[in-house]
Scaffold this motif. Structure first.
Motif, short mmCIF file in Angstrom:
data_model
loop_
_atom_site.label_atom_id
_atom_site.label_comp_id
_atom_site.label_asym_id
_atom_site.label_seq_id
_atom_site.Cartn_x
_atom_site.Cartn_y
_atom_site.Cartn_z
N ALA A 123 0.82 -1.23 0.00
CA ALA A 123 0.00 0.00 0.00
C ALA A 123 0.85 1.26 0.00
O ALA A 123 0.41 2.30 -0.50
CB ALA A 123 -0.93 0.00 1.22
N ASN A 124 2.06 1.21 0.55
CA ASN A 124 2.92 2.38 0.59
C ASN A 124 3.80 2.55 -0.65
O ASN A 124 4.61 3.47 -0.71
CB ASN A 124 3.82 2.36 1.83
N ILE A 125 3.67 1.66 -1.62
CA ILE A 125 4.45 1.78 -2.86
C ILE A 125 3.56 2.42 -3.92
O ILE A 125 2.51 1.88 -4.27
CB ILE A 125 4.95 0.41 -3.36
N GLN A 126 3.99 3.57 -4.41
CA GLN A 126 3.27 4.25 -5.47
C GLN A 126 4.18 4.34 -6.69
O GLN A 126 5.24 4.96 -6.64
CB GLN A 126 2.85 5.66 -5.04
N ILE A 127 3.76 3.72 -7.79
CA ILE A 127 4.51 3.81 -9.04
C ILE A 127 4.09 5.11 -9.72
O ILE A 127 2.91 5.34 -9.94
CB ILE A 127 4.21 2.60 -9.97
N ILE A 128 5.07 5.96 -10.01
CA ILE A 128 4.76 7.23 -10.66
C ILE A 128 5.16 7.15 -12.13
O ILE A 128 6.08 6.41 -12.49
CB ILE A 128 5.43 8.42 -9.95
N GLN A 129 4.48 7.89 -12.95
CA GLN A 129 4.70 7.84 -14.40
C GLN A 129 5.65 8.95 -14.86
O GLN A 129 5.39 9.63 -15.83
CB GLN A 129 3.36 7.93 -15.13
N ALA A 130 6.75 9.11 -14.14
CA ALA A 130 7.73 10.12 -14.50
C ALA A 130 8.39 9.76 -15.83
O ALA A 130 8.48 8.58 -16.18
CB ALA A 130 8.79 10.22 -13.40
N PRO A 131 8.87 10.76 -16.56
CA PRO A 131 9.60 10.48 -17.79
C PRO A 131 10.83 9.61 -17.49
O PRO A 131 11.42 9.72 -16.41
CB PRO A 131 10.05 11.86 -18.29
N VAL A 132 11.20 8.76 -18.43
CA VAL A 132 12.33 7.86 -18.25
C VAL A 132 13.57 8.50 -18.89
O VAL A 132 13.54 8.89 -20.05
CB VAL A 132 12.06 6.49 -18.90
N PHE A 133 14.63 8.63 -18.10
CA PHE A 133 15.90 9.16 -18.59
C PHE A 133 16.94 8.05 -18.49
O PHE A 133 17.21 7.56 -17.40
CB PHE A 133 16.35 10.36 -17.74
N ASP A 134 17.50 7.67 -19.62
CA ASP A 134 18.55 6.66 -19.62
C ASP A 134 19.89 7.38 -19.46
O ASP A 134 20.69 7.47 -20.38
CB ASP A 134 18.52 5.84 -20.90
N LEU A 135 20.08 7.94 -18.27
CA LEU A 135 21.23 8.77 -17.97
C LEU A 135 21.69 8.41 -16.56
O LEU A 135 20.86 8.24 -15.67
CB LEU A 135 20.79 10.24 -18.03
N SER A 136 22.99 8.29 -16.38
CA SER A 136 23.49 7.95 -15.05
C SER A 136 24.73 8.78 -14.76
O SER A 136 25.42 9.26 -15.67
CB SER A 136 23.84 6.46 -14.97
N SER A 137 25.04 8.90 -13.48
CA SER A 137 26.26 9.60 -13.08
C SER A 137 27.49 8.86 -13.57
O SER A 137 28.51 9.49 -13.91
CB SER A 137 26.31 9.77 -11.56
N THR A 138 27.42 7.52 -13.66
CA THR A 138 28.54 6.75 -14.19
C THR A 138 28.82 7.15 -15.63
O THR A 138 29.98 7.39 -16.01
CB THR A 138 28.25 5.24 -14.10
N MET A 139 27.77 7.23 -16.45
CA MET A 139 27.94 7.64 -17.85
C MET A 139 28.51 9.05 -17.93
O MET A 139 29.39 9.33 -18.75
CB MET A 139 26.60 7.56 -18.58
N ILE A 140 28.04 9.94 -17.06
CA ILE A 140 28.53 11.32 -17.03
C ILE A 140 30.02 11.33 -16.69
O ILE A 140 30.83 11.99 -17.37
CB ILE A 140 27.75 12.16 -16.00
#
Length: 193
Positions: A145-162
């Motif tokens: 009940a405390n898990i809410q899946i949000i429909q945020a935009p997906v960014f295939d970006l990571s600090s490792t890649m940066i």
């Protein structure tokens, strides 16, 4: 009570994906503020390429300065290391009894939540706002009940890649918040920049 979303991370370095996600959550979900909690030492990560936590906090503070609803937090700097989310939440809740805290996490973290310290207590005591991550199927995730899946935009970006791009000498100015690329370059924070 003020509803605060907590976005934990190494922020090594902070990038536009972090800010875009936080912006989306402020505009489309319940939190009134987003606190970016800089984690000095994540129990699941190596510190090999980790900038000093005060430098990461400084970069983050610069990156979010134009949004008053964003806060860079050094709260975990004074806690035992490595940092465990449940311990941080206990301390924050004790110090801010007038705040309601939600944890913002990616699908990758939700799928590994059973490895977290006191995961069940975390689930019972705080809402989790879970955003999608490329390659992680939320249909396999635990339901609660405390898990809410949000429909945020997906960014295939990571600090490792940066970091890898910076170390390779790439100009990735527009993958970082305004001024961050210049700050990293001017201070020679990653070799080859």
């Amino acid at each position: 009570m003020k509803h605060v979303g907590l976005l934990f991370g190494s922020f090594n370095p902070v990038h536009i994906g972090h800010l875009a996600l936080a912006n989306y959550i402020l505009e489309y979900e319940k939190p009134e503020e987003i606190w970016f909690v800089v984690t000095p030492l994540n129990p699941f990560k190596t510190s090999r390429d980790l900038l000093d936590e005060k430098v990461r906090l400084d970069i983050l503070t610069r990156a979010i300065q134009l949004e008053p609803r964003f806060k860079a937090s050094d709260f975990e700097f004074a806690l035992p290391r490595p940092s465990y989310t449940i311990d941080t939440l206990d301390q924050l809740s004790s110090q801010h009894p007038d705040h309601h805290f939600s944890v913002i996490m990616g699908a990758d973290n939700l799928l590994a939540i059973d490895k977290w310290k006191e995961a069940q207590r975390l689930l019972e005591s705080h809402p989790l706002l879970v955003y999608p991550r490329p390659g992680f199927d939320l249909d396999q995730a635990q339901k609660h009940a405390n898990i809410q899946i949000i429909q945020a935009p997906v960014f295939d970006l990571s600090s490792t890649m940066i970091r890898e791009a910076l170390q390779a000498g790439k100009n990735i100015r527009y993958l970082l918040p305004h001024g961050v690329y210049d700050y990293i370059r001017d201070n020679k924070l990653y070799p080859s920049v």
